[in-house]
Scaffold this motif. Structure first.
Motif, PDB file in Angstrom:
ATOM      1  N   GLU A   1      -4.294   6.911  -1.495  1.00  0.00           N
ATOM      2  CA  GLU A   1      -4.462   5.647  -2.211  1.00  0.00           C
ATOM      3  C   GLU A   1      -5.761   5.619  -3.013  1.00  0.00           C
ATOM      4  OE1 GLU A   1      -4.428   0.861  -1.394  1.00  0.00           O
ATOM      5  OE2 GLU A   1      -4.887   2.217   0.248  1.00  0.00           O
TER       6      GLU A   1
ATOM      7  N   ARG B   1       2.447   1.783  -3.368  1.00  0.00           N
ATOM      8  CA  ARG B   1       1.454   2.236  -4.338  1.00  0.00           C
ATOM      9  C   ARG B   1       1.193   3.728  -4.164  1.00  0.00           C
ATOM     10  NH1 ARG B   1      -3.055  -0.859  -3.210  1.00  0.00           N
ATOM     11  NH2 ARG B   1      -2.173  -2.504  -4.501  1.00  0.00           N
ATOM     12  N   ILE B   2       1.073   4.164  -2.920  1.00  0.00           N
ATOM     13  CA  ILE B   2       0.856   5.590  -2.646  1.00  0.00           C
ATOM     14  C   ILE B   2       2.040   6.415  -3.133  1.00  0.00           C
ATOM     15  CG2 ILE B   2       0.681   7.284  -0.773  1.00  0.00           C
ATOM     16  CD1 ILE B   2      -1.027   5.198   0.735  1.00  0.00           C
TER      17      ILE B   2
ATOM     18  N   VAL C   1       0.837  -1.204   0.000  1.00  0.00           N
ATOM     19  CA  VAL C   1       0.000   0.000   0.000  1.00  0.00           C
ATOM     20  C   VAL C   1       0.868   1.249   0.000  1.00  0.00           C
ATOM     21  CG1 VAL C   1      -1.675   1.321   1.352  1.00  0.00           C
ATOM     22  CG2 VAL C   1      -1.944  -1.148   1.100  1.00  0.00           C
TER      23      VAL C   1
END
Length: 139
Positions: A100, A68-69, A65
């Motif tokens: 996100e 991805r951010i 996560v």
């Protein structure tokens, strides 16, 4: 398209803490002008391009996560930095949880607005080093 130059060392991130900042739902943008002689490239030559740092704390989620951010924020910076970022300045984007799920178009809009705000504050700083007003003696 050329990749943006990034901040690597903790000391570079900490130096920016006292500068201009603007918060959005997806991130906080912090910025500070660089003094001459501060930015050295890999080969030792001085660079005057804008540099960027990206942070995402473990509170945001797993490594997948957070990465991805960071990738989304880097893509937004790649799109806007050539026309919005000042040369010879350092910027740090501190991710928030909505980075996100927020649409990429609104992420870019927020970043453009944040660039405008912090660049305005840096213009008014006039080399003072901090965007905060000096305090008088406490009585």
């Amino acid at each position: 398209m050329e990749a943006v130059e990034t901040l690597k060392k903790r000391s570079e991130f900490l130096r920016i803490r006292g500068g201009a900042r603007w918060a959005t739902p997806a991130f906080v943008l912090e910025a500070k002008p660089r003094t001459p002689g501060r930015a050295r490239t890999v080969f030792g030559a001085e660079s005057d391009v804008a540099r960027f740092g990206f942070t995402a704390t473990k509170k945001l989620g797993s490594a997948v996560v957070r990465n991805r951010i960071r990738r989304r924020l880097k893509a937004a910076v790649d799109a806007l930095a050539p026309r919005c970022a000042r040369s010879n300045c350092d910027y740090v984007l501190v991710a928030r949880s909505s980075a996100e799920t927020r649409s990429f178009a609104s992420l870019c809009g927020d970043l453009e607005q944040a660039f405008i705000r912090v660049n305005r504050v840096m213009s008014s700083m006039d080399g003072r080093g901090s965007s905060k007003r000096p305090r008088g003696p406490v009585s």
